[in-house]
Design an enzyme around this catalytic site. Structure first.
Site, PDB file in Angstrom:
ATOM      1  N   ASN A  50      -5.945   3.534  10.252  1.00 13.29           N
ATOM      2  CA  ASN A  50      -5.131   2.448  10.783  1.00 13.29           C
ATOM      3  C   ASN A  50      -4.927   2.534  12.292  1.00 13.29           C
ATOM      4  O   ASN A  50      -4.692   1.511  12.950  1.00 13.29           O
ATOM      5  CB  ASN A  50      -3.762   2.416  10.088  1.00 13.29           C
ATOM      6  CG  ASN A  50      -3.028   3.741  10.200  1.00 13.29           C
ATOM      7  OD1 ASN A  50      -3.576   4.798   9.888  1.00 13.29           O
ATOM      8  ND2 ASN A  50      -1.781   3.703  10.635  1.00 13.29           N
ATOM      9  N   SER A  97      -3.446  -3.676   0.345  1.00  9.57           N
ATOM     10  CA  SER A  97      -2.287  -4.398   0.866  1.00  9.57           C
ATOM     11  C   SER A  97      -2.647  -5.850   1.119  1.00  9.57           C
ATOM     12  O   SER A  97      -3.754  -6.154   1.564  1.00  9.57           O
ATOM     13  CB  SER A  97      -1.802  -3.742   2.167  1.00  9.57           C
ATOM     14  OG  SER A  97      -0.745  -4.475   2.742  1.00  9.57           O
ATOM     15  N   ALA A 155       0.812  -1.216   0.000  1.00 10.67           N
ATOM     16  CA  ALA A 155       0.000   0.000   0.000  1.00 10.67           C
ATOM     17  C   ALA A 155       0.846   1.268   0.000  1.00 10.67           C
ATOM     18  O   ALA A 155       0.433   2.291  -0.547  1.00 10.67           O
ATOM     19  CB  ALA A 155      -0.946   0.002   1.206  1.00 10.67           C
ATOM     20  N   THR A 156       2.030   1.223   0.609  1.00 13.56           N
ATOM     21  CA  THR A 156       2.886   2.411   0.600  1.00 13.56           C
ATOM     22  C   THR A 156       3.267   2.790  -0.821  1.00 13.56           C
ATOM     23  O   THR A 156       3.216   3.972  -1.208  1.00 13.56           O
ATOM     24  CB  THR A 156       4.148   2.172   1.444  1.00 13.56           C
ATOM     25  OG1 THR A 156       3.779   2.070   2.824  1.00 13.56           O
ATOM     26  CG2 THR A 156       5.138   3.317   1.282  1.00 13.56           C
ATOM     27  N   HIS A 173      -0.917  -8.075   3.275  1.00 13.98           N
ATOM     28  CA  HIS A 173      -0.691  -8.629   4.623  1.00 13.98           C
ATOM     29  C   HIS A 173      -1.650  -8.097   5.671  1.00 13.98           C
ATOM     30  O   HIS A 173      -1.589  -8.513   6.831  1.00 13.98           O
ATOM     31  CB  HIS A 173       0.765  -8.404   5.054  1.00 13.98           C
ATOM     32  CG  HIS A 173       1.093  -6.997   5.437  1.00 13.98           C
ATOM     33  ND1 HIS A 173       1.264  -6.613   6.748  1.00 13.98           N
ATOM     34  CD2 HIS A 173       1.322  -5.887   4.699  1.00 13.98           C
ATOM     35  CE1 HIS A 173       1.577  -5.329   6.793  1.00 13.98           C
ATOM     36  NE2 HIS A 173       1.608  -4.864   5.560  1.00 13.98           N
ATOM     37  N   CYS A 231       4.294   2.060  11.552  1.00 11.56           N
ATOM     38  CA  CYS A 231       5.196   2.846  10.709  1.00 11.56           C
ATOM     39  C   CYS A 231       5.754   4.060  11.432  1.00 11.56           C
ATOM     40  O   CYS A 231       6.704   4.678  10.970  1.00 11.56           O
ATOM     41  CB  CYS A 231       4.459   3.294   9.443  1.00 11.56           C
ATOM     42  SG  CYS A 231       3.799   1.920   8.482  1.00 11.56           S
ATOM     43  N   THR A 235       9.387  -7.597 -12.171  1.00  9.82           N
ATOM     44  CA  THR A 235       8.764  -8.910 -12.256  1.00  9.82           C
ATOM     45  C   THR A 235       7.687  -9.072 -11.187  1.00  9.82           C
ATOM     46  O   THR A 235       7.935  -8.840 -10.006  1.00  9.82           O
ATOM     47  CB  THR A 235       9.815 -10.020 -12.077  1.00  9.82           C
ATOM     48  OG1 THR A 235      10.814  -9.885 -13.089  1.00  9.82           O
ATOM     49  CG2 THR A 235       9.178 -11.398 -12.171  1.00  9.82           C
ATOM     50  N   GLN A 279      -6.627  -0.882   5.306  1.00  8.29           N
ATOM     51  CA  GLN A 279      -7.286  -1.404   6.508  1.00  8.29           C
ATOM     52  C   GLN A 279      -8.755  -1.738   6.275  1.00  8.29           C
ATOM     53  O   GLN A 279      -9.409  -2.283   7.151  1.00  8.29           O
ATOM     54  CB  GLN A 279      -7.179  -0.367   7.636  1.00  8.29           C
ATOM     55  CG  GLN A 279      -5.760  -0.038   8.058  1.00  8.29           C
ATOM     56  CD  GLN A 279      -5.084  -1.163   8.827  1.00  8.29           C
ATOM     57  OE1 GLN A 279      -5.738  -2.128   9.242  1.00  8.29           O
ATOM     58  NE2 GLN A 279      -3.789  -1.056   9.022  1.00  8.29           N
TER      59      GLN A 279
END
Length: 498
Positions: free
Chosen positions: A248, A296, A168-169, A298, A422, A336, A276
């Site tokens: 978040n 994201s 997401a960043t 994870h 973060c 890739t 989120q």
């Protein structure tokens, strides 16, 4: 037995969560009972299942204890090889065993069914999805496109509108900087909020250093955007509005459809960081009228290192690529595509789509159990952010008359956070809570409890017990709390400096 060269078998995704996922109940070599000579595909299937079981068993037996989150998803209740009396020492902290995990906003454990879907693309179907001349490339490409469709389905988008990234960043950087750089001749202004994720705020500051204007909207005390202020902030040269869907740190859900309508009215592209929100609340890119959406892997029980960017095709949104190279992902994100990670994210999205309602109801019950359990035994407990418009799995609490760092250090047996992972290196109070108008002393005492798919009632009860005991212990040492109990209004006291 149904055997497939491509992801994801219906049997794998429909495996009950209480099992280790993916495998059938027969001996791994049961194919030989039915066929005298297994095919290559059958051998591939068998090897990946055997490897999957071996990896999961080794990992779980090495790293789980009775109260560790996600253990129940992969081992039976009787398998508790970790001796709780065996001390663990790391970074100068000693604890009796692995802490229970309540930090789901930082990251979530990989669902065992997701791992099952990923493993063949590490071991046997390992081709580069951009190789166009042989089977290995073709099957990996097929897997990537299948995963793209799974992600798109969860957000009600077209697969052609999904671009895979590292997370997401990266999506937020492409969205904020990429859009403004592409339209820089006509658009010089961005509207966002003071409570956005740090990568959005830093991207906006980067734009400011390069001649762009940014309006940082305040939020109301409940953490929600004031729609009138948003409307008034939009200018003729506004090139982007960026508002996070689910915060978040405090879990509040912004009024996405209303924000989307305002952006449609002014014909301004709308970007949202939905990392989120994915798999937690229903998402419809058309109802929200978003032009770009950051996702994201994870945060939705998928692997780390993979994300997806939604980019609307009609009306088309354009960005300037932030990474140059081989032109993969329509030239927007060269490099890739990591097939196993992408397959994992796709599988996680498909599982989330099937189980979202069940997970939401279950997590809501656990959240109520946690909050009620703490409030029944402690006073001075404040929920940060809107109580009505929030994701249940994020419970951010402040505890009055307690020093925050001492509280965190005292909760060594519970993996929780004081805010975003973060920005956790900073000792400053959360900028999100300060934006809500929370007093600095209360902002310093905030704890974010993250509840997820594999959290158990046992863990919640243990977290209540440990939290209450630690708060009571710290309050016994607090002269301020003694004064409050005696009926003294602390705010009325004139403190003098010496």
């Amino acid at each position: 037995m149904k055997v497939s060269l491509f992801p994801i078998e219906e049997t794998a995704l429909n495996t009950p969560r209480a099992t280790s996922g993916g495998g059938d109940s027969h001996h791994p070599h049961s194919l030989y009972h039915n066929r005298t000579k297994p095919t290559t595909r059958q051998q591939t299937k068998m090897s990946s299942k055997i490897l999957s079981a071996a990896i999961r068993r080794h990992s779980l037996l090495s790293h789980t204890r009775r109260l560790s989150t996600a253990a129940a998803a992969a081992i039976s209740p009787t398998e508790h090889p970790y001796d709780e009396t065996t001390p663990i020492s790391m970074k100068g902290v000693k604890i009796s065993g692995r802490p229970l995990y309540l930090d789901m906003q930082a990251t979530s454990p990989v669902d065992p069914r997701v791992l099952d879907a990923m493993l063949p693309y590490f071991t046997s179907q390992y081709g580069n999805p951009h190789s166009r001349t042989h089977l290995y490339g073709w099957e990996s490409d097929h897997a990537v496109e299948h995963a793209r469709a799974q992600v798109a389905s969860l957000i009600h988008a077209s697969p052609k509108e999904v671009v895979f990234t590292s997370g997401a960043t990266e999506c937020n950087n492409i969205s904020v900087k990429g859009v403004m750089h592409f339209y820089k001749e006509k658009k010089k202004h961005v509207v966002t909020t003071q409570t956005e994720h740090k990568c959005v705020l830093d991207s906006c500051r980067y734009l400011q250093q390069h001649g762009f204007d940014v309006t940082y909207l305040r939020v109301k005390p409940d953490g929600l955007v004031d729609l009138d202020e948003l409307r008034n902030a939009i200018r003729t040269d506004t090139g982007l509005v960026s508002v996070m869907a689910v915060n978040n740190e405090i879990g509040v859900i912004q009024p996405m459809e209303e924000i989307g309508e305002i952006c449609r009215e002014f014909n301004v592209p709308f970007h949202t960081d939905a990392a989120q929100a994915l798999g937690k609340i229903p998402i419809d890119v058309n109802k929200w009228n978003v032009s770009l959406m950051s996702l994201s892997g994870h945060k939705v029980y998928g692997p780390k290192g993979v994300g997806a960017l939604y980019m609307r095709r009609r009306p088309r949104i354009r960005v300037e690529p932030q990474m140059n190279g081989g032109g993969q992902e329509r030239g927007i994100r060269s490099g890739t595509v990591p097939t196993p990670l992408v397959v994992g994210m796709g599988a996680a999205c498909e599982i989330a789509m099937k189980e979202m309602v069940y997970d939401e109801n279950r997590i809501m019950g656990l959240k109520d159990r946690l909050l009620n359990g703490i409030r029944e035994r402690l006073d001075g407990v404040v929920v940060n952010g809107s109580v009505e418009r929030r994701y249940a799995g994020n419970l951010n609490l402040s505890f009055a008359y307690v020093e925050g760092e001492s509280l965190l250090m005292g909760l060594k047996e519970v993996a929780v956070s004081s805010g975003s992972a973060c920005t956790s290196a900073s000792l400053e109070p959360s900028y999100v809570l300060r934006a809500l108008g929370v007093d600095e002393d209360m902002a310093h005492t905030s704890i974010r409890f993250g509840i997820g798919r594999f959290t158990t009632e046992e863990e919640i009860d243990k977290a209540v017990e440990l939290t209450v005991n630690q708060v009571e212990k710290l309050r016994e040492m607090s002269p301020l709390y003694e004064m409050v109990k005696e009926g003294i209004d602390i705010k009325s006291i004139q403190w003098s400096q010496h």
